[in-house]
Each structure stands twice: as C-alpha cells, then as structure tokens.
Scaffold this motif. Structure first.
Motif, PDB file in Angstrom:
ATOM      1  N   GLU A 105       0.822  -1.215   0.000  1.00 51.45           N
ATOM      2  CA  GLU A 105       0.000   0.000   0.000  1.00 51.45           C
ATOM      3  C   GLU A 105       0.857   1.266   0.000  1.00 51.45           C
ATOM      4  O   GLU A 105       0.413   2.331  -0.455  1.00 51.45           O
ATOM      5  N   LEU A 109       0.740   3.579  -6.403  1.00 58.53           N
ATOM      6  CA  LEU A 109      -0.379   2.820  -6.940  1.00 58.53           C
ATOM      7  C   LEU A 109      -1.214   3.697  -7.865  1.00 58.53           C
ATOM      8  O   LEU A 109      -1.528   4.842  -7.524  1.00 58.53           O
ATOM      9  N   LYS A 111      -4.876   4.381  -9.877  1.00 58.13           N
ATOM     10  CA  LYS A 111      -6.242   4.313  -9.342  1.00 58.13           C
ATOM     11  C   LYS A 111      -6.807   2.889  -9.397  1.00 58.13           C
ATOM     12  O   LYS A 111      -7.462   2.436  -8.446  1.00 58.13           O
ATOM     13  N   LYS A 114      -5.485   0.906  -6.516  1.00 56.79           N
ATOM     14  CA  LYS A 114      -6.087   1.280  -5.234  1.00 56.79           C
ATOM     15  C   LYS A 114      -7.466   0.634  -5.071  1.00 56.79           C
ATOM     16  O   LYS A 114      -7.793   0.113  -4.005  1.00 56.79           O
ATOM     17  N   HIS A 118      -8.386  -2.374  -2.408  1.00 53.41           N
ATOM     18  CA  HIS A 118      -9.499  -2.248  -1.451  1.00 53.41           C
ATOM     19  C   HIS A 118     -10.374  -3.502  -1.477  1.00 53.41           C
ATOM     20  O   HIS A 118     -10.780  -4.010  -0.413  1.00 53.41           O
TER      21      HIS A 118
END
Length: 228
Positions: A105, A109, A111, A114, A118
């Motif tokens: 994380e 990164l 989009k 990310k 998640h």
C-alpha cells in the motif's frame, strides 16, 4: 568597403556560432533531462513494480498455505485436531499477509490498483471471519459441520481472494509495460539528441574551415595589394 564587408561577414559568422552554441546547450539540457527521466523510470520499475509484485506473490503463498492447512485439518485424522495450534498458525499467516499488504500500500499505486487493493482487503477480511467461524464450529460441534461451512463459504472467499490478487498482478503487468514503452521512447529521444550534436559538430567544423579559408583569401589579396 572591404573592411566593412569583412566585419559584416564576421558578425554573421559570430551570430551563427552563438546560435549553434545555444542549440548545443539546449540539446545538452534535454539530453540530461531524458537520462534523468530514464533513471526515474528504471527506479520506479524496481521500487513500484518488481518489489510490490513479490509482496503479492507472498500474499498468495500465505493464502495457499492457509488453504492447505485447513484441508489437512478438516480432512485428516480428527484426533490430531488441535484448535489452539491451528489458531496460532493462522494468526501468524494473517499477520504476515497484513504486513505485506501494508508494504504494498505504501508503494506508488494507480487508481485501478487502489480500487483492486481495497477489494482484496475486503476479501481477506471475509476469509478470516469464515476461518474463525469454522474453528468455532469444529471445536463445539465437530468436524463434519465445519467441513460443510468450509465447502460452502471458505472456498468461495478463497477464490475471491485469488481473483483479486490476480487482478492486481495484471495491473502490475500493464503498468510495467507502459513504463517500458516510456523508457524506449526516452532512449529514442537520446539517440536523436546525440545525432543533433554530431550534426552541429559537423556544421561547426565546416564553419571553422570556411573562416580559415576566407582568412587566407583575404591575406593573399592584401599581400597582392601591398606588392602593387
């Protein structure tokens, strides 16, 4: 008149040489910028693509080891079942996965990554919840009910986790390919700058020869004039 003409020619040559010098400095600046960008691209390839890919690999490895651990426990000899030992091993694997994901994380990164990360974290949390449920049922009700939960719920969360990991790895591949394309473009730019430098060197050489030749012609003309 001849003196004025000579000064005018020298001024033209001086301005041309100044322009060539300015172009040389500009090309040098652009070349340095291109080299810096290539270096940043290679560093990014290592720090933000290669290293994070190893994190994902070890996350997948821990997920597979947990799956194997459950299968050995649920489908092995019931008398060998040790809930406390199994919990300790699962906790160790989960801690390792959390650490790897935290490291991942912190890297650069895009989009898509990310969003996919998640979703991966949600899938891992769901898997841990089902694992706790299986352990509780196995300890209180026995192996058979625990096997049913494993087959109906744990298998699904495991597949979901692998899918999210696979999605992240595909994004890693795509971004890595884009970095390679950018590096190839910058290399071609460096070749262009080198070619321009060679061309400017040739132009400067021709100008120097021209100046020397013109100076000799003027000198010969003056010598003839003096003799007359």
């Amino acid at each position: 008149m001849k003196f004025a003409y000579s000064v005018k020619q020298k001024m033209k040559i001086s301005v041309l040489l100044f322009c060539i010098m300015a172009c040389t400095l500009l090309i040098r600046f652009l070349e340095d910028k291109s080299v810096k960008s290539m270096n940043e691209s290679f560093v990014s390839m290592y720090n933000d693509r290669l290293i994070p890919a190893t994190y994902l690999f070890y996350v997948a490895e821990n997920a597979f080891l947990k799956k194997s651990l459950f299968e050995r426990t649920l489908y092995g000899a019931e008398q060998a079942f040790d809930p406390a030992e199994l919990r300790r091993e699962l906790k160790r694997r989960n801690t390792s996965m959390d650490s790897l994901i935290n490291k991942y994380e912190k890297t650069f990164l895009v989009k898509q990554e990310k969003d996919q990360l998640h979703e991966l974290k949600k899938a891992i949390i769901a898997t841990v919840e089902v694992e706790d449920k299986i352990l509780m049922v196995a300890a209180e009700q026995g192996m058979e009910p625990a096997r049913i939960i494993y087959n109906n719920e744990r298998a699904k969360t495991s597949i979901e986790t692998i899918k999210k990991l696979s999605g992240l790895m595909n994004i890693q591949k795509q971004v890595g390919e884009e970095l390679i394309k950018d590096s190839a473009f910058m290399v071609s730019g460096s070749k262009l700058y080198s070619g321009l430098q060679v061309a400017l060197a040739i132009v400067i050489g021709i100008l120097i020869v021209g100046i020397v030749f013109t100076s000799n012609v003027v000198k010969i003309s003056n010598d003839k004039f003096n003799l007359n």
